[in-house]
Scaffold this motif. Structure first.
Motif, mmCIF file in Angstrom:
data_model
loop_
_atom_site.group_PDB
_atom_site.id
_atom_site.type_symbol
_atom_site.label_atom_id
_atom_site.label_comp_id
_atom_site.label_asym_id
_atom_site.label_seq_id
_atom_site.Cartn_x
_atom_site.Cartn_y
_atom_site.Cartn_z
ATOM 1 N N ASN A 29 32.481 35.918 32.741
ATOM 2 C CA ASN A 29 33.780 36.246 33.330
ATOM 3 C C ASN A 29 33.700 35.857 34.728
ATOM 4 O O ASN A 29 32.946 36.562 35.381
ATOM 5 C CB ASN A 29 34.444 37.369 33.093
ATOM 6 N N PRO A 30 34.151 34.682 35.357
ATOM 7 C CA PRO A 30 33.906 34.517 36.848
ATOM 8 C C PRO A 30 34.982 35.372 37.693
ATOM 9 O O PRO A 30 34.577 35.575 38.905
ATOM 10 C CB PRO A 30 34.250 32.970 37.085
ATOM 11 N N LEU A 31 35.902 36.006 37.134
ATOM 12 C CA LEU A 31 36.807 36.878 37.966
ATOM 13 C C LEU A 31 36.247 38.333 38.073
ATOM 14 O O LEU A 31 36.368 38.874 39.072
ATOM 15 C CB LEU A 31 38.058 37.066 37.197
ATOM 16 N N SER A 32 35.132 38.754 37.197
ATOM 17 C CA SER A 32 34.869 40.203 37.326
ATOM 18 C C SER A 32 34.117 40.319 38.852
ATOM 19 O O SER A 32 33.142 39.518 39.228
ATOM 20 C CB SER A 32 34.016 40.552 36.428
ATOM 21 N N ASP A 33 34.120 41.434 39.338
ATOM 22 C CA ASP A 33 33.290 41.793 40.548
ATOM 23 C C ASP A 33 31.899 41.676 40.348
ATOM 24 O O ASP A 33 31.322 42.209 39.111
ATOM 25 C CB ASP A 33 33.544 43.177 40.817
ATOM 26 N N SER A 34 30.864 41.061 41.174
ATOM 27 C CA SER A 34 29.715 40.858 40.855
ATOM 28 C C SER A 34 28.783 41.782 41.756
ATOM 29 O O SER A 34 29.441 42.156 42.810
ATOM 30 C CB SER A 34 29.193 39.399 40.966
ATOM 31 N N MET A 136 32.141 30.282 42.148
ATOM 32 C CA MET A 136 33.640 30.092 42.420
ATOM 33 C C MET A 136 33.878 31.150 43.477
ATOM 34 O O MET A 136 34.923 30.845 44.412
ATOM 35 C CB MET A 136 34.289 30.580 41.223
ATOM 36 N N LYS A 137 33.315 32.142 43.757
ATOM 37 C CA LYS A 137 33.575 33.121 44.863
ATOM 38 C C LYS A 137 32.701 32.857 46.183
ATOM 39 O O LYS A 137 33.037 33.303 47.214
ATOM 40 C CB LYS A 137 33.318 34.540 44.467
ATOM 41 N N TYR A 138 31.604 32.520 45.913
ATOM 42 C CA TYR A 138 30.409 32.677 46.917
ATOM 43 C C TYR A 138 30.169 31.540 47.349
ATOM 44 O O TYR A 138 28.913 31.507 48.195
ATOM 45 C CB TYR A 138 29.375 33.732 46.811
ATOM 46 N N PRO A 140 30.656 29.424 49.784
ATOM 47 C CA PRO A 140 30.559 29.242 51.363
ATOM 48 C C PRO A 140 29.400 29.927 51.888
ATOM 49 O O PRO A 140 29.143 30.209 52.874
ATOM 50 C CB PRO A 140 31.997 29.992 52.087
ATOM 51 N N ASN A 141 28.871 31.219 50.948
ATOM 52 C CA ASN A 141 27.676 31.902 51.426
ATOM 53 C C ASN A 141 26.637 31.345 51.410
ATOM 54 O O ASN A 141 25.414 31.594 52.163
ATOM 55 C CB ASN A 141 27.719 33.203 50.547
ATOM 56 N N ARG A 167 40.200 30.201 35.600
ATOM 57 C CA ARG A 167 38.965 30.573 35.469
ATOM 58 C C ARG A 167 38.154 29.168 35.598
ATOM 59 O O ARG A 167 36.962 29.187 35.600
ATOM 60 C CB ARG A 167 38.386 31.258 34.311
ATOM 61 N N ARG A 168 38.736 28.141 35.532
ATOM 62 C CA ARG A 168 38.316 26.942 35.704
ATOM 63 C C ARG A 168 37.281 26.587 36.844
ATOM 64 O O ARG A 168 37.946 26.756 37.893
ATOM 65 C CB ARG A 168 38.960 25.933 35.038
ATOM 66 N N GLN A 173 42.653 24.492 44.135
ATOM 67 C CA GLN A 173 42.356 25.450 45.295
ATOM 68 C C GLN A 173 40.641 25.541 45.434
ATOM 69 O O GLN A 173 40.474 25.395 46.598
ATOM 70 C CB GLN A 173 42.576 26.860 45.056
ATOM 71 N N GLU A 177 37.209 24.201 48.798
ATOM 72 C CA GLU A 177 35.830 24.675 49.349
ATOM 73 C C GLU A 177 34.727 23.618 48.899
ATOM 74 O O GLU A 177 33.901 23.641 49.729
ATOM 75 C CB GLU A 177 35.601 25.966 48.262
ATOM 76 N N ALA B 20 41.221 42.258 35.767
ATOM 77 C CA ALA B 20 39.990 41.476 36.268
ATOM 78 C C ALA B 20 39.844 41.490 37.647
ATOM 79 O O ALA B 20 38.548 41.442 38.276
ATOM 80 C CB ALA B 20 40.082 39.953 35.689
ATOM 81 N N MET B 23 38.957 44.970 38.620
ATOM 82 C CA MET B 23 38.175 45.916 37.895
ATOM 83 C C MET B 23 38.393 47.167 37.391
ATOM 84 O O MET B 23 37.756 48.092 37.634
ATOM 85 C CB MET B 23 36.617 45.555 38.648
ATOM 86 N N TYR B 176 39.489 32.504 45.910
ATOM 87 C CA TYR B 176 39.408 32.711 44.312
ATOM 88 C C TYR B 176 39.727 34.156 44.021
ATOM 89 O O TYR B 176 38.777 34.725 44.001
ATOM 90 C CB TYR B 176 37.973 32.119 43.925
ATOM 91 N N LYS B 200 35.624 37.594 53.204
ATOM 92 C CA LYS B 200 35.434 36.462 53.657
ATOM 93 C C LYS B 200 36.770 36.281 54.836
ATOM 94 O O LYS B 200 37.724 36.767 54.714
ATOM 95 C CB LYS B 200 35.687 35.382 52.701
ATOM 96 N N ILE B 217 39.451 22.697 55.261
ATOM 97 C CA ILE B 217 39.214 24.086 55.788
ATOM 98 C C ILE B 217 38.252 23.828 57.274
ATOM 99 O O ILE B 217 37.362 23.198 57.200
ATOM 100 C CB ILE B 217 38.283 24.852 54.828
ATOM 101 N N LEU B 222 31.775 34.273 58.228
ATOM 102 C CA LEU B 222 30.956 35.093 57.481
ATOM 103 C C LEU B 222 30.080 35.895 58.085
ATOM 104 O O LEU B 222 29.590 35.648 58.962
ATOM 105 C CB LEU B 222 30.444 34.212 56.379
#
Lengths: 258, 456
Positions: A29-34, A136-138, A140-141, A167-168, A173, A177, B20, B23, B176, B200, B217, B222
């Motif tokens: 799941n890409p939405l969950s906090d990592s 998908m979240k990081y 830019p890091n 989640r795709r 959006q 990025e 989700a 969490m 996201y 971010k 963008i 960061l």
């Protein structure tokens, strides 16, 4: 697996990791906090750890001297078992590439695979590495503006259910990025064996003002395109089963306001 | 527990929808996670750019006071939409003071004209709204929802000609699936900055045809190591470029060159100012709750979530130096939840309070308003005017204003309620913003309960 590296076995100097020890769930799941470590910004990304040959610890980048340091140029998002990275590494031996994968066991496999390949082929495969991350979240890091010249999204999770479409990995959006990380003229490669997802990815790219389709002639001439099906594990599986693939390959263009 | 049920019924590692994002999946192993205070919103304050009026939002209540007419304002809503029914999460005045926007957990964005006060538009959002901004030319209102999407409402030109009621907001960009905490237009309306709980700050080019989306963008800023809670643009006089200031849960305020995304300076406000937990222990990691900067950046006021001190920062923009210049200590147990100031920046307005107070009692939600005056000093006499905290009888608008905006004139009686409010706001911020980490045991436990693992 590390005890295997370096042991001499007939015919092959280092044993590659075996996939069966790295079985992982197909979905994550890409939405969950990592909670895995993530560089705070691209400058904090540890190049000497990932590419020790190009960035010997303590020393300057010995290939480039005082010129601006070498940076990752290709990103394989959702690199899976790393088949494409390994093939690309031979094709572009001087280009740094990074695979990104969310499933930790799969990432471990790719890590071991790269180390084994480096050990058995000295001087080769030094330009590829892998990180466990949620791109998908990081993204830019890891990559600064216009840093990448190629991005790969091959056989991503299709997320069929409509409520899971967000989640795709390709969406209008998120393409913002990807456009940010790609240089002008940089190319985004997408491929899937799921027709519905193929249509989705194509329409997202077509609707995005910062991307345009790459012409068929150019695709013919691009050596990378052939690898998309032949080098990736998923691509090989599709070919074995006689399945169809759907690709959408687009170029990052400058934003023009009508 | 809704999420738990959903979780169990769901195959795979996912828990879907809001759960989700936040969490919140919980099997009851952590006791106070899901208690009521999870849904507490801080009280907010906004000051008209020319100090013509002041707005305080607490819960679903919007309290307004007309400073010119020295009277309270009763809101007229002729937009045909519903009025706020749940906690307001964001309020903002437009740059010229003609517009005002309010939005919150009831998924409504209400746009008000301020002269005279009436609601000109009510837009329904799909998700709860967490931030709102008005473009400086007054043509657009942008808002962000808890799913990380930013939407735009056009007020002028072609967009306004559409029938007034079914005008929907258009989505222009997205983080996201991360809660967007603050939205801000640059003073020239060329950029829109959005900050999220995933550390971010995204600076996006705001195009002319912005209703078609903002895809380019400019930069990512960061450097924060916790959620970003507040943003402010500053265009110091004599500098060609503008700067961006941000405050975060990591207790720092940072200065950015937002064109390149380069971090210019970091000020460890929490460590410099110090903050107090209610039980008296020092907590250097108190999140920045709000930041208020004058448009030229000469005045930067910072409030910490658990400190009764407001820090005034001084910034040397050209040399990239950001430091605490002064600390104003307020009464004990006063922890401002929101700061506001007019463009004249003579006074800093502060409010403390919360929605859905855990303790029942008074009919109206109490808030406590305080004002620090004397921010703008004459450069010639440097030491003369220190910032001073106005007593209640010195407040512009006097008792009338206080009884209107605070809910009652004498809120000292409500001290216990206010203290509870501050604690509740802190707890709910933490629940919403901070990533939950589960122990190995808990993770194993969750895996065991997974539906697809149950073998009959």
């Amino acid at each position: 697996m590390s005890d295997n590296t370096g042991t001499k076995v007939k015919g092959q100097s280092c044993r590659l990791p075996r996939k069966r020890f790295y079985r992982a769930r197909a979905h994550s799941n890409p939405l969950s906090d990592s909670h895995f470590p993530i560089p705070i910004c691209p400058a904090e990304f540890d190049y000497s750890h990932h590419y020790p040959y190009f960035f010997p610890s303590g020393g300057e980048d010995h290939k480039n001297g005082s010129a601006s340091p070498r940076k990752v140029r290709f990103a394989d998002i959702g690199c899976g078992f790393g088949g494409l990275l390994v093939s690309l590494s031979r094709l572009f031996p001087d280009t740094l590439m990074l695979g990104m994968e969310l499933r930790d066991k799969v990432t471990e496999y790719v890590k071991e695979r790269i180390l084994a390949l480096r050990a058995s082929n000295p001087g080769q495969y030094e330009n590829i590495s892998v990180v466990r991350t949620n791109s998908m979240k990081y993204l830019p890091n890891y990559f600064g503006k216009a840093q990448l010249s190629k991005m790969f999204f091959l056989f991503p999770d299709p997320h069929f259910k409509e409520k899971n479409h967000r989640r795709r990995v390709i969406s209008l959006q998120l393409l913002d990025e990807y456009a940010y990380a790609l240089e002008l003229g940089g190319i985004i490669y997408t491929m899937t064996d799921v027709e519905e997802l193929g249509d989705w990815m194509r329409s997202c790219l077509e609707d995005h003002p910062l991307f345009e389709a790459v012409s068929e002639e150019e695709l013919e001439a691009d050596p990378v395109v052939k690898l998309l099906t032949s080098a990736t594990e998923e691509g090989q599986k599709v070919a074995r089963n006689g399945g169809q693939t759907f690709r959408a390959i687009f170029r990052r263009i400058k934003f023009e306001e009508e | 527990m809704e999420e738990t049920a959903e979780f169990v019924s769901n195959a795979g590692e996912d828990s879907a929808s809001v759960a989700a994002v936040t969490m919140d999946v919980d099997n009851g192993l952590i006791e106070d996670d899901k208690s009521k205070d999870a849904e507490v919103a801080p009280a907010l304050i906004a000051v008209h750019p020319f100090e013509k009026s002041v707005a305080v939002a607490v819960g679903f209540e919007l309290r307004l006071f007309d400073l010119e007419g020295n009277c309270s304002v009763s809101l007229v809503d002729d937009s045909g939409g519903p009025s706020h029914s749940d906690a307001i999460r964001a309020i903002k005045f437009g740059a010229n003071g003609r517009l005002f926007a309010s939005a919150g957990d009831d998924k409504l964005v209400k746009i008000w004209a301020t002269n005279p006060w009436h609601c000109i538009r009510t837009v329904s959002a799909e998700k709860r709204v967490s931030a709102v901004a008005i473009s400086h030319n007054g043509h657009y209102v942008a808002f962000a929802d808890k799913f990380g999407l930013v939407w735009l409402i056009g007020l002028e030109g072609d967009n306004a000609k559409q029938s007034n009621n079914d005008k929907k907001a258009v989505m222009i960009l997205g983080h996201y699936c991360s809660i967007i905490t603050r939205l801000e237009f640059s003073p020239d309306d060329r950029f829109i900055a959005s900050a999220d709980r995933d550390f971010k700050i995204r600076v996006t080019v705001f195009p002319k045809q912005s209703l078609k989306g903002a895809h380019e963008i400019q930069s990512f800023c960061l450097g924060h190591t916790d959620f970003v809670s507040c943003l402010a643009f500053a265009y110091p006089s004599g500098c060609a470029n503008g700067y961006l200031l941000s405050g975060s849960g990591d207790s720092t305020v940072r200065l950015w060159d937002f064109i390149s995304g380069v971090l210019l300076a970091t000020c460890e406000v929490g460590a410099k100012v110090g903050s107090l937990e209610p039980n008296g222990t020092e907590d250097a990691q108190s999140p920045i709750s709000d930041l208020c900067a004058s448009s030229d950046g000469s005045i930067i006021a910072v409030a910490l979530q658990y400190s009764n001190r407001v820090a005034l920062l001084s910034c040397d923009f050209s040399n990239g130096n950001l430091s605490v210049a002064k600390v104003v200590t307020l009464e004990e147990n006063y922890f401002p939840t929101s700061l506001g100031s007019s463009s004249l920046s003579k006074c800093l307005w502060m409010v403390m309070g919360a929605s859905n107070l855990p303790m029942p009692g008074s009919a109206q939600l109490p808030t406590r308003l305080r004002i620090i005056s004397g921010l703008r000093k004459d450069p010639s006499d440097y030491h003369c005017h220190d910032p001073i905290i106005l007593e209640d009888n010195e407040v512009p608008g006097g008792q009338k204003l206080l009884s209107e905006l605070q809910g009652s004139l004498d809120v000292t009686k409500e001290e216990a309620a206010l203290a509870a409010a501050a604690a509740a706001v802190k707890a709910s911020m933490r629940n919403m913003m901070i990533k939950k980490e589960y122990t190995l045991e808990r993770r194993e436990m969750r895996k065991k309960n997974r539906n697809d693992r149950k073998i009959k």
